[in-house]
Design a protein around this motif. Sequence first.
Motif, PDB file in Angstrom:
ATOM      1  N   LEU A 139       0.813  -1.216   0.000  1.00  0.00           N
ATOM      2  CA  LEU A 139       0.000   0.000   0.000  1.00  0.00           C
ATOM      3  C   LEU A 139       0.848   1.267   0.000  1.00  0.00           C
ATOM      4  O   LEU A 139       0.368   2.320  -0.425  1.00  0.00           O
ATOM      5  N   PHE A 140       2.081   1.180   0.477  1.00  0.00           N
ATOM      6  CA  PHE A 140       2.986   2.328   0.518  1.00  0.00           C
ATOM      7  C   PHE A 140       4.280   1.926  -0.197  1.00  0.00           C
ATOM      8  O   PHE A 140       5.239   1.478   0.439  1.00  0.00           O
ATOM      9  N   PRO A 141       4.320   2.050  -1.531  1.00  0.00           N
ATOM     10  CA  PRO A 141       5.453   1.522  -2.315  1.00  0.00           C
ATOM     11  C   PRO A 141       6.810   2.066  -1.906  1.00  0.00           C
ATOM     12  O   PRO A 141       7.826   1.395  -2.100  1.00  0.00           O
ATOM     13  N   VAL A 142       6.845   3.259  -1.340  1.00  0.00           N
ATOM     14  CA  VAL A 142       8.138   3.830  -0.967  1.00  0.00           C
ATOM     15  C   VAL A 142       8.796   3.010   0.144  1.00  0.00           C
ATOM     16  O   VAL A 142      10.019   3.056   0.323  1.00  0.00           O
ATOM     17  N   LEU A 143       8.016   2.206   0.883  1.00  0.00           N
ATOM     18  CA  LEU A 143       8.569   1.389   1.960  1.00  0.00           C
ATOM     19  C   LEU A 143       9.101   0.046   1.480  1.00  0.00           C
ATOM     20  O   LEU A 143       9.727  -0.681   2.247  1.00  0.00           O
ATOM     21  N   TYR A 144       8.838  -0.279   0.218  1.00  0.00           N
ATOM     22  CA  TYR A 144       9.214  -1.610  -0.258  1.00  0.00           C
ATOM     23  C   TYR A 144      10.725  -1.739  -0.406  1.00  0.00           C
ATOM     24  O   TYR A 144      11.393  -0.860  -0.928  1.00  0.00           O
ATOM     25  N   ASN A 145      11.245  -2.871   0.091  1.00  0.00           N
ATOM     26  CA  ASN A 145      12.646  -3.228  -0.095  1.00  0.00           C
ATOM     27  C   ASN A 145      12.725  -4.496  -0.933  1.00  0.00           C
ATOM     28  O   ASN A 145      11.841  -5.355  -0.866  1.00  0.00           O
ATOM     29  N   GLU A 146      13.776  -4.628  -1.694  1.00  0.00           N
ATOM     30  CA  GLU A 146      13.924  -5.745  -2.625  1.00  0.00           C
ATOM     31  C   GLU A 146      13.831  -7.082  -1.882  1.00  0.00           C
ATOM     32  O   GLU A 146      14.481  -7.292  -0.856  1.00  0.00           O
ATOM     33  N   ASN A 147      12.966  -7.976  -2.403  1.00  0.00           N
ATOM     34  CA  ASN A 147      12.780  -9.338  -1.883  1.00  0.00           C
ATOM     35  C   ASN A 147      12.250  -9.373  -0.449  1.00  0.00           C
ATOM     36  O   ASN A 147      12.426 -10.380   0.257  1.00  0.00           O
ATOM     37  N   ALA A 148      11.591  -8.299  -0.009  1.00  0.00           N
ATOM     38  CA  ALA A 148      11.058  -8.283   1.354  1.00  0.00           C
ATOM     39  C   ALA A 148       9.651  -8.856   1.437  1.00  0.00           C
ATOM     40  O   ALA A 148       9.240  -9.371   2.478  1.00  0.00           O
ATOM     41  N   LEU A 149       8.897  -8.778   0.346  1.00  0.00           N
ATOM     42  CA  LEU A 149       7.496  -9.202   0.402  1.00  0.00           C
ATOM     43  C   LEU A 149       7.363 -10.702   0.609  1.00  0.00           C
ATOM     44  O   LEU A 149       6.497 -11.154   1.363  1.00  0.00           O
ATOM     45  N   LYS A 150       8.202 -11.497  -0.033  1.00  0.00           N
ATOM     46  CA  LYS A 150       8.135 -12.951   0.116  1.00  0.00           C
ATOM     47  C   LYS A 150       8.373 -13.360   1.558  1.00  0.00           C
ATOM     48  O   LYS A 150       7.728 -14.281   2.085  1.00  0.00           O
ATOM     49  N   GLY A 151       9.299 -12.688   2.233  1.00  0.00           N
ATOM     50  CA  GLY A 151       9.583 -13.019   3.624  1.00  0.00           C
ATOM     51  C   GLY A 151       8.472 -12.617   4.568  1.00  0.00           C
ATOM     52  O   GLY A 151       8.313 -13.224   5.637  1.00  0.00           O
ATOM     53  N   LYS A 152       7.703 -11.589   4.219  1.00  0.00           N
ATOM     54  CA  LYS A 152       6.623 -11.128   5.095  1.00  0.00           C
ATOM     55  C   LYS A 152       5.327 -11.893   4.869  1.00  0.00           C
ATOM     56  O   LYS A 152       4.592 -12.186   5.819  1.00  0.00           O
ATOM     57  N   CYS A 153       5.031 -12.189   3.596  1.00  0.00           N
ATOM     58  CA  CYS A 153       3.734 -12.777   3.267  1.00  0.00           C
ATOM     59  C   CYS A 153       3.840 -14.143   2.585  1.00  0.00           C
ATOM     60  O   CYS A 153       2.822 -14.745   2.259  1.00  0.00           O
ATOM     61  N   GLY A 154       5.059 -14.627   2.359  1.00  0.00           N
ATOM     62  CA  GLY A 154       5.203 -15.864   1.601  1.00  0.00           C
ATOM     63  C   GLY A 154       4.915 -17.118   2.404  1.00  0.00           C
ATOM     64  O   GLY A 154       4.428 -18.114   1.865  1.00  0.00           O
ATOM     65  N   ILE A 155       5.198 -17.106   3.693  1.00  0.00           N
ATOM     66  CA  ILE A 155       5.010 -18.289   4.539  1.00  0.00           C
ATOM     67  C   ILE A 155       4.054 -17.912   5.659  1.00  0.00           C
ATOM     68  O   ILE A 155       4.386 -17.111   6.538  1.00  0.00           O
ATOM     69  N   ALA A 156       2.876 -18.492   5.669  1.00  0.00           N
ATOM     70  CA  ALA A 156       1.871 -18.192   6.693  1.00  0.00           C
ATOM     71  C   ALA A 156       2.154 -19.023   7.946  1.00  0.00           C
ATOM     72  O   ALA A 156       2.411 -20.227   7.856  1.00  0.00           O
ATOM     73  N   PRO A 157       2.144 -18.407   9.130  1.00  0.00           N
ATOM     74  CA  PRO A 157       2.359 -19.171  10.365  1.00  0.00           C
ATOM     75  C   PRO A 157       1.204 -20.145  10.604  1.00  0.00           C
ATOM     76  O   PRO A 157       0.073 -19.897  10.203  1.00  0.00           O
ATOM     77  N   THR A 158       1.520 -21.256  11.258  1.00  0.00           N
ATOM     78  CA  THR A 158       0.496 -22.288  11.521  1.00  0.00           C
ATOM     79  C   THR A 158       0.305 -22.579  13.005  1.00  0.00           C
ATOM     80  O   THR A 158      -0.752 -23.040  13.407  1.00  0.00           O
ATOM     81  N   GLU A 159       1.318 -22.308  13.811  1.00  0.00           N
ATOM     82  CA  GLU A 159       1.232 -22.625  15.238  1.00  0.00           C
ATOM     83  C   GLU A 159       0.982 -21.344  16.030  1.00  0.00           C
ATOM     84  O   GLU A 159       1.877 -20.757  16.616  1.00  0.00           O
ATOM     85  N   CYS A 160      -0.245 -20.894  16.043  1.00  0.00           N
ATOM     86  CA  CYS A 160      -0.644 -19.683  16.760  1.00  0.00           C
ATOM     87  C   CYS A 160      -1.655 -20.070  17.838  1.00  0.00           C
ATOM     88  O   CYS A 160      -2.436 -21.017  17.666  1.00  0.00           O
ATOM     89  N   PRO A 161      -1.696 -19.340  18.965  1.00  0.00           N
ATOM     90  CA  PRO A 161      -2.706 -19.633  19.991  1.00  0.00           C
ATOM     91  C   PRO A 161      -4.123 -19.280  19.554  1.00  0.00           C
ATOM     92  O   PRO A 161      -5.082 -19.543  20.277  1.00  0.00           O
ATOM     93  N   GLY A 162      -4.260 -18.725  18.419  1.00  0.00           N
ATOM     94  CA  GLY A 162      -5.562 -18.368  17.858  1.00  0.00           C
ATOM     95  C   GLY A 162      -5.466 -18.416  16.348  1.00  0.00           C
ATOM     96  O   GLY A 162      -4.535 -18.994  15.787  1.00  0.00           O
TER      97      GLY A 162
END
Length: 494
Positions: A139-162
């Motif tokens: 939503l704010f392209p100026v904050l984007y860093n190269e190859n950062a999106l895959k690390g933030k949204c590429g792997i969804a956590p599975t072991e959460c208390p909710g």
Amino acid sequence: MARTINAEENAQREKKSNGFVAHIKDYCSNCTLAGFAYMANSRLHFTERIFWLICVIVSSLGCYHLIIEYQRSFPSRAVSIVYESLPPFSKWQFPSVSVCEVAHKGKLFHTMEEFIKGLGIDVAGGYPYEVESGIASILFPVLYNENALKGKCGIAPTECPGPCADCPAKDYRKILKWYGANCSDLFVECKLSGDPFDCCRYFRPLLTPYGRCYMLNSLQNNEPGSKHWLPNQLDPADRKAVITMVTQMEIQVNLMNAEDIPHTAFAPPGILAITPGLGKYMQFNQVIMTNDPDVREVDSKIRSCLFPDENPPTSVYKAYSFSVCITECIRELQMKMCNCTAFMYNPNADKRFPDCDLDGYFCLEKTRAIKPDSRVLLSNNKRNNESCGCLPSCNDGDIYTIYEPNIMTRTGNKYFNVTLDMPFLPTDQYRRQAIRSRLDVVVSMGGMLGLFLGASILSAIEFIYYFTMRPLNNMLRERSATERTNRIQLQERE
């Protein structure tokens, strides 16, 4: 019998050949071109006729050489830019202003934070900051860093208390519209020359490669004379060219020409306001560009610029500028790589360029096409696969910072304050003028032809006449005479 037929055919060919030669001789004897009559005059000695033939050939070669040199020098001498003084006490015209949202230090608008909380929690049971960072980079392209999106949204956590939070898979345009800050959430107060004006009436929203911005007097989402166009021509006798903006959120404020858009690849003069309660101040100067009316008659490739209204019909923007051209070039590159585009490069949701979902953004990141600013700029006009061929705008003036103090003033409130000041009366401007217009081309080439060959417009008409109407008239006259002779002979026999 065969010999008789061949003799007749040869006689007819010879007659046609002699007729064509006679026609050429007739043209040369009667045309207005200098020297041709001497070559066709059979009463002159053959040496005189050869002399005039040589003169005509030499004159033709000289004329051809001059015309070729004129054409070669035309692109470099058709247009010039001069720096000239303005009349005293000329009125000031305040440039366009963009106010763009920025997300600073992980702080988003409160409705956006509530939306992210509703997506779930992280593995520690807390607020999903990784998901927030991933959404913010979209939503704010100026904050984007190269190859950062895959690390933030590429792997969804599975072991959460909710329920585990994950990045939304699509509809980023709607998310920004539904949960982002609107104009009334952003602006508190606006003043021009000390006179307050309605911020949300004149600052119009626009999606740009920098993010969502609010544009003052921009040709991309407004037009001069409309109810949303702020009168920005100021008389220096009673008004100062100062604009003040007060907002409730962090902002990036930039000054630009009316046809430009904010872009992550460019750094126009401006101020980043990210500290509440502090006032930021900047002084600037502006040198505008004006164009003579004859400039439009010169081809855009020769004058090396395009006017805002010369936007290609396939463009999704309303006016042409260099920043718009680079934006559309990046969008075409994204479509070629991943068959979708980042929604910030498509301000009006054009169906020809579908918005990328999360997988589309992963594809753009893999191909380094989310924000390929440097790659596209370096390839511009290089004639390779990624070349954009973008020209500057013909109205592209010069805006630059002349003073920006490091000391910021405290305002005593929690708002973000920005002041842009043009303290000095502009005394100069650039003017693009056409040195060689279409009329100049006609006059120059006509003068060359007239000097070397005595040619004119009537000479061209005369040439067409001699080889179209004249042969047709001769043929009709001969046919009529033949028919008349045949009728007389038939009557005499009877």
